[in-house]
Design an enzyme around this catalytic site. Structure first.
Site, PDB file in Angstrom:
ATOM      1  CG  HIS A 175     -14.426  19.813  27.195  1.00  0.00           C
ATOM      2  ND1 HIS A 175     -14.642  18.672  27.943  1.00  0.00           N
ATOM      3  CD2 HIS A 175     -15.645  20.363  26.970  1.00  0.00           C
ATOM      4  CE1 HIS A 175     -15.943  18.524  28.146  1.00  0.00           C
ATOM      5  NE2 HIS A 175     -16.570  19.533  27.568  1.00  0.00           N
ATOM      6  CB  CYS A 271     -11.301  16.343  32.996  1.00  0.00           C
ATOM      7  SG  CYS A 271     -10.640  16.594  31.382  1.00  0.00           S
TER       8      CYS A 271
END
Ligand code: ARG
Length: 295
Positions: A175, A271
């Site tokens: 990511h 996150c």
């Protein structure tokens, strides 16, 4: 105006499968109770650090069998009160979209979100791959291992905001938020090898060298690039000394936390959070433009 941040209660968190190279389900299942206990403490320390930095934290519940809901950065892209719910690439996470959508409908009822829509047709894993840059007023959009390259256009059209597409080079930094972090002062902390050559070129065109802070292998391995930047405070997984010093020299206060139970799933501070209050400033700009026209 203070930051409003969504977190997911870690009660249902575990490492039960491996969809990125950091995930070690065997480690977790060797002592699940101890890991769950450590995860709860780490999560509470992060929440306390966010609140100490002035953020308002809103907590949602996770779901049994969907352990990665503890990473709400992947739930949605949010700007100007609009939420675009993620569409996950891996079957292990795909079912999260529904409970996340329901959670956002509750946030809508509570007046924290205006509009909720679902991503269709492409993979897009929320703010993990669409990072709002407050200084430049644009989305940095990651693609490759998880989100589709076409997600950038979709996000641009949905939010009416500029996007810059950055292709990711490796599965280890799957990511964009694992390797790229715009800071409140306008600098960007990033890990060069995680971006393709073309992505680095695009990034260099928009961000001058004086505003680029290169993370080392050690910094990236510590998951410290996955940070939450709130004013002069930067909250991250415990950083190597050199990175902490470098950020301190630029005037930041670094809060380093032991987030190892979450790194075991390939997740860190960023996150585990999702900003609900980012605004594009489009309205402010329109008002200013109008003022100039009529002056
Ligand atoms: N285990 C999760 C996954 O592989 C970790 C997600 C971390 N989130 C993030 N925004 N990088 O999807």
């Amino acid at each position: 105006m203070s930051a409003t941040i969504l977190m997911t209660d870690p009660a249902r968190y575990e490492v039960a499968y491996a969809i990125n190279p950091w995930m070690r389900p065997a480690d977790w299942s060797a002592s699940p109770a101890a890991h769950a206990h450590a995860a709860r403490s780490a999560w509470s320390r992060l929440k306390a650090a966010l609140e100490a930095a002035g953020a308002r934290v809103v907590v949602m519940e996770g779901e049994a069998g969907l352990p990665d809901m503890v990473f709400p950065a992947n739930a949605a892209v949010v700007l100007d009160g609009k939420a675009l719910i993620a569409r996950f690439r891996h079957p292990e996470r795909a079912p999260e979209a529904l409970p996340f959508a329901r959670a956002f409908e509750r946030l809508q009822k509570d007046g924290l979100i205006g509009d909720v829509a679902r991503t269709e047709g492409v993979f897009q894993e929320g703010a993990g791959d669409a990072i709002w840059d407050r200084s430049r007023r644009l989305f940095w959009v990651g693609s490759g291992p998880r989100s589709s390259p076409a997600s950038a256009q979709l996000i641009g059209e949905h939010f009416g905001a500029p996007t810059v597409s950055l292709a990711l080079a490796t599965e280890r930094f799957y990511h964009l938020d694992t390797c790229f972090c715009p800071l409140a002062g306008g600098e960007v902390l990033y890990y060069p090898p995680a971006l393709t050559k073309a992505a680095r070129g695009r990034f260099f065109d928009l961000v001058p060298a004086s505003e680029r802070i290169e993370a080392s292998d050690e910094d990236a391995d510590a998951f410290s690039v996955n940070a939450v930047s709130l004013g002069r405070t930067i909250i991250m997984a415990r950083p190597p000394r050199r990175l902490a010093d470098q950020l301190a020299e630029r005037g930041y206060e670094v809060v380093g936390l032991d987030l190892s139970p979450f790194i075991l799933s390939g997740g860190g501070a960023f996150c585990m959070t999702l900003r609900l209050d980012h605004t594009s400033g489009a309205e402010a700009r329109a008002v200013r433009a109008h003022a100039l026209e009529t002056a």
